[in-house]
Design an enzyme around this catalytic site. Structure first.
Site, PDB file in Angstrom:
ATOM      1  N   GLU A 179       0.944  -1.111   0.101  1.00 54.02           N
ATOM      2  CA  GLU A 179       0.039  -0.022  -0.053  1.00 54.02           C
ATOM      3  C   GLU A 179       0.948   1.093   0.130  1.00 54.02           C
ATOM      4  OE1 GLU A 179      -2.157   0.123   3.660  1.00 54.02           O
ATOM      5  OE2 GLU A 179      -3.134   2.316   3.049  1.00 54.02           O
ATOM      6  N   ASP A 236      -0.973  -1.490   5.763  1.00 52.99           N
ATOM      7  CA  ASP A 236      -0.828  -0.929   7.127  1.00 52.99           C
ATOM      8  C   ASP A 236      -1.938  -1.632   7.914  1.00 52.99           C
ATOM      9  OD1 ASP A 236       0.137   2.583   6.050  1.00 52.99           O
ATOM     10  OD2 ASP A 236       1.178   0.502   6.080  1.00 52.99           O
ATOM     11  N   ASP A 256      -4.256  -0.810   9.828  1.00 55.13           N
ATOM     12  CA  ASP A 256      -5.254   0.204  10.163  1.00 55.13           C
ATOM     13  C   ASP A 256      -6.328   0.025   9.259  1.00 55.13           C
ATOM     14  OD1 ASP A 256      -3.452   3.124   8.335  1.00 55.13           O
ATOM     15  OD2 ASP A 256      -4.607   1.361   7.743  1.00 55.13           O
ATOM     16  N   ASP A 295      -7.894   1.411   6.836  1.00 55.39           N
ATOM     17  CA  ASP A 295      -7.351   1.664   5.463  1.00 55.39           C
ATOM     18  C   ASP A 295      -6.822   0.806   4.993  1.00 55.39           C
ATOM     19  OD1 ASP A 295      -6.986   5.305   5.341  1.00 55.39           O
ATOM     20  OD2 ASP A 295      -8.786   4.177   5.063  1.00 55.39           O
TER      21      ASP A 295
END
Ligand code: 28F
Length: 642
Positions: A427, A504, A506, A508
């Site tokens: 990403e 990541d 998180d 997203d």
């Protein structure tokens, strides 16, 4: 239906349970999360068989606080009378592989493939198991440890431990952590399975309870509307184009049940079941249905003058454009094949489903011409798009050499041996940069993708093929893709045997994971079936002891951090939280996430992908809670890839 008279010698005694502990994967598909949940399904299937035989109305499934699972039914109760071996039939069934009425020819036991290996396999793989049988007004109990009986029989019979006003069987078991890396059941997969079982068995009620710390909940699954409710739930929120169409009939010893409804969307959604087993990889019952349905739509289209003499027939995929359908077959002694033993291979199943579908749908369409006309108009729309797509695809594939090079973000690896090569889908460009630097160029390729890829779940094929990220992945992997009208996917051309999503930790990052999984599941499902797709688990924290000599340590989730904080005084170490992969310098990234010797990878199971779209919704929310739970449930079962 099933024989109502049980006789002790209808149990076939084949062999002991040692092979089960030696090679558990052979019997339950694997010792990861999926294999763990499969233990419950094996026991549950026996209660469902008792329901199919007409003797069980309710089933109770409980995830106990101690991590064990209890399944109970109100059937006749496992037989306890003396078996020819001079011991209680219950003892034989629980300690003999493939014991049980595998060969009672007139019942639809949920057996076949990995199913129906029976409770003896679960017993062998459990730290302990307790079996309670209520029948003839008495309560009997038998106990086992790792499949070995720990209750002394009196003259071969089970001890009576009480009286009972009802009949039924209750089994409590704790998976053996010597066999399973992780012994925490996945509640979401279990509930999905229980709900599916309720849809398939309208007269059955299933009570679910989770008594474990922090996830307490109760839920009852009962779907008297059966497949009609199932199709309605699959179409929830979508605009319907036809009413729900339902039919059921028996055919030469099989029972065929079909429910379908068209919605205004460019996708087809067909779920097949055989004896309550979800046939993930389809099979003859599905091909029988599809062939007959395509014939019928083309027949009516010509009869109604909507297809002219000179027009080509609609393709199968045209006629199923927008279709949601459940085909549920009850079939004695089905033969399963395929990677996950969930592909029905019995040829007679195709004949049975085609015969019933042909007769019932002709009858329905003759009386509901406007419905068949709506279905034909869906087919016409699809045929038009298909022709455009074929043009788009030819262009894309011809142009792709340039467009692919033009955005040449791919950092290739030098080896050309697919078995060795792995590609990281990373990403963002900064993470792509440090991964590009930190990796081993010989066998590790990096494909940075920017931001969110298209949610292919709802998009039409031409939009999907126009998306740069999707196009780059299709070209990079080298194995093509499969979509309704053309299956030119060829797994032997796959250039990388490990496709590792590195995003990541998180919301997203998780959203991108689910979008990628949805894309793989829809266009390259075999990548997942064959275990090529992984999710990398980068560390969340770095703790560096203050002062001389201490060695820095990476921590992979909050649980590990809490443990570390319990064992070390906060003043003795520095804590760094990695906000994202881009923050990690290349040596760190290599040490924690790229190096095959040290990294933690979770191999994606088909269940993950199958639930991907539901998880997408859950992760779209701003509340990080579900995301954390998702990571937590995944992180610990991550399979170290040696
Ligand atoms: C919690 C798990 O396993 N329930 C079961 C029965 C009932 C009978 C049965 C089972 C072996 C060869 C028949 C009773 N009376 N729940 C369960 N309930 N097995 S497993 O028979 C197994 C025999 O074929 C049963 C009369 N006939 C069958």
């Amino acid at each position: 239906m099933a024989k109502t008279q049980y006789n002790a010698d209808s149990i076939t005694v084949l062999e002991g349970l040692d092979p089960v502990r030696a090679r558990p994967g052979m019997y339950i598909g694997g010792v990861g999360q999926k294999g763990l949940n499969h233990l419950i399904y094996e026991i549950l299937d026996n209660s469902v068989d008792e329901h199919l035989a007409g003797f069980c109305k309710e089933i109770w499934v409980t995830l106990e606080a101690d991590g064990s699972c209890t399944v109970e039914d109100d059937g006749r109760g496992l037989p306890v009378d003396l078996h020819q071996k001079g011991v209680s039939a219950e003892r034989v069934i629980l300690t003999t592989l493939h014991a049980g009425g595998k060969f009672d020819h007139d019942s639809y036991k949920t057996s076949g493939g990995l199913h129906g290996v029976g409770s003896s396999v679960v017993n062998a793989l459990s730290r302990y198991m307790t079996v309670e049988v209520s029948r003839d007004g008495l309560l009997y109990r038998d106990t086992y440890e790792r499949g070995i009986p720990t209750t002394k029989l009196e003259k071969g019979l089970l001890p009576v431990v009480g009286k009972s006003k009802h009949t039924g069987t209750k089994i409590n078991f704790l998976p053996d952590d010597e066999i399973f890396e992780r012994t925490v059941f996945r509640a979401d997969w279990l509930k999905s399975r229980l709900h599916e079982t309720a849809y398939l068995n309208p007269e059955l009620t299933i009570h679910y309870r989770d008594l474990r710390e922090g996830t307490q909940e109760e839920q009852t699954f009962s779907e008297p509307e059966g497949l009609r409710a199932y199709v309605a739930s699959l179409n929830k929120g979508q605009e319907t184009v036809t009413p729900v169409i339902y039919f059921k009939d028996s055919y030469e010893g099989s029972e065929v049940e079909v429910c379908l409804q068209f919605v205004d969307a460019f996708e087809e959604n067909i779920h097949g079941f055989c004896n309550n087993i979800f046939t993930q990889e389809g099979g003859t019952h599905i091909t029988g249905f599809k062939t007959k349905f395509t014939q019928l739509v083309n027949l009516y289209a010509r009869q109604l003058g909507l297809l002219k003499e000179k027009d080509d027939n609609f393709t199968g995929s045209d006629t199923r454009n927008g279709m949601t359908c459940v085909v549920a077959l009850k079939f004695p002694e089905p033969i399963f094949e395929g990677q996950t033993k969930t592909k029905l291979a019995s040829a007679e199943a195709a004949t049975a489903v085609a015969a019933v579908t042909g007769e019932k749908l002709e009858h329905y369409f003759d009386r509901n011409v406007e419905v068949i006309k709506s279905i034909i108009s869906c087919a016409e729309k699809s045929a038009k798009i298909r022709k455009q797509e074929e043009k788009a695809k030819t262009n894309m594939l011809s142009r792709s050499k340039f467009s692919f090079d033009s955005n040449g973000k791919l950092k290739v690896c030098t080896s050309k041996d697919p078995e060795k090569c792995e590609i990281f889908i990373v990403e963002g460009d900064s993470a792509g940069g440090s991964a590009g630097t930190g990796r081993n160029r010989e066998f590790q390729a990096i494909l940075p993708i920017r931001g969110k890829i298209l949610n292919v779940e709802k998009a039409s094929i031409d939009k999907v093929l126009a998306n740069a990220e999707i196009k780059t992945m299709i070209n990079t992997f080298g194995c093509g893709f499969s979509e309704g009208y053309g299956n030119d996917f060829d797994i032997t051309k796959l250039r990388y045997h490990k496709i590792i999503l590195m995003t990541d930790a998180d919301v997203d990052g998780s959203h991108i994971d689910t979008l990628l999984l949805t894309f793989f599941y829809r266009f390259m499902p075999e990548l997942i079936y064959n275990g090529h797709v992984y999710v990398s688990m980068p560390p969340l924290y770095l703790v560096t002891p203050k002062g001389k000599g201490g060695t820095p340590r990476y921590l992979y989730d909050d649980r590990e951090l809490q443990k570390y904080q319990k064992e070390h005084d906060p003043s003795t170490f520095d804590l760094k939280r990695f906000k994202g992969l881009g923050e990690m310098d290349p040596p760190d990234l290599w040490a924690t996430t790229l190096d095959p010797e040290r990294r933690v990878l979770k191999q994606v199971e088909i269940e993950d992908a199958r639930l991907a779209s539901e998880v997408t919704e859950m992760l779209m929310g701003s509340d990080v809670g579900p995301r954390r739970q998702f990571i937590y449930e995944h992180a610990h079962e991550a399979e170290l890839d040696w």
